[in-house]
Design a protein around this motif. Sequence first.
Motif, PDB file in Angstrom:
ATOM      1  N   MET A 784     122.554  86.700 -12.834  1.00 44.68           N
ATOM      2  CA  MET A 784     122.497  85.465 -12.051  1.00 44.68           C
ATOM      3  C   MET A 784     123.864  85.192 -11.459  1.00 44.68           C
ATOM      4  O   MET A 784     124.875  85.588 -12.021  1.00 44.68           O
ATOM      5  CB  MET A 784     122.100  84.298 -12.945  1.00 44.68           C
ATOM      6  N   PRO A 785     123.923  84.483 -10.314  1.00 46.45           N
ATOM      7  CA  PRO A 785     125.222  84.047  -9.811  1.00 46.45           C
ATOM      8  C   PRO A 785     125.760  82.899 -10.657  1.00 46.45           C
ATOM      9  O   PRO A 785     125.016  82.001 -11.056  1.00 46.45           O
ATOM     10  CB  PRO A 785     124.903  83.575  -8.386  1.00 46.45           C
ATOM     11  N   GLN A 786     127.049  82.944 -10.952  1.00 46.50           N
ATOM     12  CA  GLN A 786     127.659  81.882 -11.737  1.00 46.50           C
ATOM     13  C   GLN A 786     128.389  80.872 -10.849  1.00 46.50           C
ATOM     14  O   GLN A 786     128.890  79.860 -11.338  1.00 46.50           O
ATOM     15  CB  GLN A 786     128.596  82.490 -12.785  1.00 46.50           C
ATOM     16  N   LYS A 787     128.400  81.150  -9.551  1.00 44.06           N
ATOM     17  CA  LYS A 787     128.860  80.185  -8.558  1.00 44.06           C
ATOM     18  C   LYS A 787     127.806  80.088  -7.471  1.00 44.06           C
ATOM     19  O   LYS A 787     127.251  81.106  -7.037  1.00 44.06           O
ATOM     20  CB  LYS A 787     130.184  80.616  -7.916  1.00 44.06           C
ATOM     21  N   ALA A 788     127.536  78.873  -7.021  1.00 44.14           N
ATOM     22  CA  ALA A 788     126.590  78.671  -5.923  1.00 44.14           C
ATOM     23  C   ALA A 788     126.959  77.395  -5.190  1.00 44.14           C
ATOM     24  O   ALA A 788     127.470  76.447  -5.795  1.00 44.14           O
ATOM     25  CB  ALA A 788     125.156  78.590  -6.443  1.00 44.14           C
ATOM     26  N   ALA A 789     126.705  77.377  -3.882  1.00 44.39           N
ATOM     27  CA  ALA A 789     126.974  76.187  -3.085  1.00 44.39           C
ATOM     28  C   ALA A 789     126.002  76.149  -1.921  1.00 44.39           C
ATOM     29  O   ALA A 789     125.481  77.184  -1.488  1.00 44.39           O
ATOM     30  CB  ALA A 789     128.416  76.169  -2.583  1.00 44.39           C
ATOM     31  N   ASN A 806     119.774  74.927   5.818  1.00 45.42           N
ATOM     32  CA  ASN A 806     120.650  75.004   4.653  1.00 45.42           C
ATOM     33  C   ASN A 806     121.405  76.325   4.678  1.00 45.42           C
ATOM     34  O   ASN A 806     120.804  77.389   4.897  1.00 45.42           O
ATOM     35  CB  ASN A 806     119.830  74.908   3.358  1.00 45.42           C
ATOM     36  N   TYR A 807     122.706  76.237   4.441  1.00 42.10           N
ATOM     37  CA  TYR A 807     123.541  77.432   4.364  1.00 42.10           C
ATOM     38  C   TYR A 807     124.048  77.537   2.926  1.00 42.10           C
ATOM     39  O   TYR A 807     124.598  76.566   2.382  1.00 42.10           O
ATOM     40  CB  TYR A 807     124.702  77.339   5.336  1.00 42.10           C
ATOM     41  N   ASN A 808     123.867  78.711   2.312  1.00 38.28           N
ATOM     42  CA  ASN A 808     124.081  78.869   0.875  1.00 38.28           C
ATOM     43  C   ASN A 808     125.045  80.005   0.577  1.00 38.28           C
ATOM     44  O   ASN A 808     125.056  81.023   1.275  1.00 38.28           O
ATOM     45  CB  ASN A 808     122.741  79.161   0.185  1.00 38.28           C
ATOM     46  N   TYR A 809     125.800  79.805  -0.486  1.00 37.90           N
ATOM     47  CA  TYR A 809     126.820  80.771  -0.907  1.00 37.90           C
ATOM     48  C   TYR A 809     126.629  81.073  -2.395  1.00 37.90           C
ATOM     49  O   TYR A 809     126.372  80.173  -3.193  1.00 37.90           O
ATOM     50  CB  TYR A 809     128.209  80.185  -0.665  1.00 37.90           C
TER      51      TYR A 809
END
Length: 935
Positions: A784-789, A806-809
């Motif tokens: 899983m990603p441990q950072k998301a925005a 929506n733009y996601n990182y």
Amino acid sequence: MKKLVISTLFVLHAFFVFAQQPTGVSGVVLDAKTQNPLQNVVTSIVNTNLTQVTGRDGKFTFKNVALGSQILQVKSDGYKEQMLAVEIVAGQILDLGVVVLEEDNQTTEQQISLITITENDLGDDNSGSESTSGLLQASRDVYQQAAAFNWGGARFRIRGLDNEYGTTMINGIVMNKLYDNRPQWGNWGGLNDATRNQEFTMGSAPSDYTFGGILGTQEINTRASIYRPGTRISYSGTNTNYNWRAMGTHASGLSKDGWAFIVSASRRWAQEAHFEGTDYAANSLFASVEKRFGKKHALNFTSIYAQNSRGKTSPNTQEVIDLKGFKYNSYWGWQDGRKRNSRDKNINEPIMMLSHYWKFNDRTTLNTNLAYQTGSVGNTRLEYPYGNNPDPTYYRNLPSYALNYHSSGGQWLPDYAEADRLKAAFMNGGQINWTEMYLANTRTDADGNGQHKAAYFQSEQRSDDTQISANSIINSQLSDNISLNAGATFRKLKSHNYAAVIDLLGADYVLNTDSFYTGDKAQYDMNNPDAKIGLDGTFGYNYNLHAIVFDGFSQFKFNYKKADFYLAQTFSRTQYQREGLFRNGNYINNSYGKGSKEIFENFGFKGGMTYKISSQHLLDFNGVYMTKAPSLRNVFANARVNNNVTLDLRDERITSADASYIIRTPKFKSRITGFYSKIQDATNVAFFFGEGIADEDTNDGSEDAFVSEIVTGMNKKNFGGELGLEYQFTSTLKASAAASYGEYIYDNNPTLRINNDAAASPTNTYPIEDFGKTYLKGYRVGGMPQKAASVGLEYRDPHFWFVSANYNYFDDSYIGISNVLRTNNFTIDSSTGVSYPGANEASVRKILQQEKLDELYLLNLSGGKSWRVDGTTFGFFATVNNVLDEVFKTGGFEQSRKATFPSAQEDLQSGVRTFGPKYFYGYGRTYFVNLYINF
């Protein structure tokens, strides 16, 4: 004097009347389109315990509301929430007149269209990211909405937690499976219309229905009388895990004589979905009927049937991906002009529930539920007892096999010509050869009756479960400031686990023996040796798992002007037992019959407080300490073949806390949260084939074997922060932002043991080799990603159309690590007791460095429009996810086959790894279009 007395009495009376005048707010809630009153709308004064549900006339009235500025919240499923600022004046009921609610087609359609990535093949353990998407459908929190609708495709997990640490309930009945403590979402898949009425609590926050876990609690309510009357028909097209969906739902509403019902049905299908060879067929039916008896009693019966069959997709090594592309799936092959998948997952577990609702008075209710669930979950696969491995990605079929060839003395001897030949063969084929397997079965030696035993056949590994659940939940307002929630639950499970022969592929029978052994050890069932198994017969393993679980909880909530707080406690008793139905040849004395009863008693305490800085600003704190019984799947070392219980089995110890600052105003909403959780003494049992794992004769670690790996005493630590922001610029334009930062790591070096069935004997009934510590501390928990925005912008036009972007990182996503590679077995030659040549700190660190996946950016768009014509609503909803068509890995795992330093070095010699990590991929650009009619 008389006039004075009369005047005094008049003044006192006037003062008394004024003092008794109620202080509050009232109004009537109407549908914005129809202008009809709305029933069952939840109205509340924010940050107080004042809550009302509107009646048939849509009216609400709050009395005894604190003076000054307050926030009135008006919400109902399927409608856009209203947050109204009101000024409460002493001795007056502020009449708001009409409060209109607009249909929230965007959120409704998002929930109905939500396709969780876990419906693809993320493994048979039912983990994946449904802990995000599935749990959060009911939430309106900005952060949680981002996690559900924008981050699920990247396998994001809230607070890094597996979904076994959340609780999913239907009508108060826990739906988490006792086998692995995870919900089987497919049991109600395709019934989005019928399962829309949900309540969600985040983390360990209090729930009215259960003590819960540390991820959150989801309660799905299917009581027939709470559904909005009407009929809905929809038809959808998509290019994700299925292509088409048709759905119809009708709710009657509550009649004057106290009856209500709702029925819903859907079908989803695809000949081939997003990945190659992934067929899909699902049929779902739902019915709920309620009868009210006076004002105090009601009975509700709910039945759910959701049958699902889908073809899986294979995880692949980088070598295979480079040759065939990220959509390549090794599980299928051509048969009679169609693609046939060898690995299907089949779910067929209908649910029936009877619920009794008893309203003692306006302050106390009792809800009692009885549920019965039966059916099966099966996973098909190819067996090849007397043939070569039919998997086209079997390592001997790939170029790297020739490139990484070493002599018995360890000399590297790459065969480039052979590598080119293997590459050409794989590129020209690379799929399962069904025809060849049929032909191979006709070539096997016939027995005396002229029958051929199967060199190849297809089996289905099945779990046929029958579970009875019962519970009672009481909710009581003990005083104006104190409420009680309490409940008790009983669950009893019988799970029949076996492998069924579902296709003989032209053969006449399957010999119920293990071709890798000889003599008694080859017998799967010594009670019926050399049995010839026909179609639908049981092959390989056969056993029952029994479980009985009792748990109870109580919770007190205290509501005051400046602070609310709660205290809750729970106790549970869990009993597990295995019952072998085959007498396995490796475990003659401890495989057949009932084993010991394993009993676990657990408890938990939690509490929290909400401090009201003002009606719009809050501080919120939650904390919990609890113990948890190990899941049924981890209690036995190898339940398929023996009754052995995992050594050093312990209850998990779980600690969790979070703190939030929350702002709620009519225009601006935000939440910033810091969280921490620690899970101690976790257990994990896994199976794999390893080189240099164990030798049943010398036990010197120099031989290859198929083993079960048992890791006990594992600790994990998760901490980080969450942020959600939403601002309503105008009545039509809204912006939102969400972010998550976490560090999810292994926090100790647990113990690893290997169970090697080949070493078993009548005198060695538990062939365990202790590998000591596996050095996991400091590694990241993978998958899983441990950072998301996420940042988003949404426009809602008054003429009932909307569009949003929506733009996601995503970043800090790691693959899962192999436990056995991080033991001393990897670096130390057990025959000499010294390190392998070249196995120094630098070289070992280089090989065992955890792989981090690339950062990822995804753009998602959605929009819709609805029309109202003569009482009928027509509309459409569409989404395009991953608009820029990014190709990305969502996760992966290291293989454990090369379990020693020399063998791992050999695998790296050519630069193309034969047993490198296997990866999962996310979707490319996808769309979902839904057309619907409501009337």
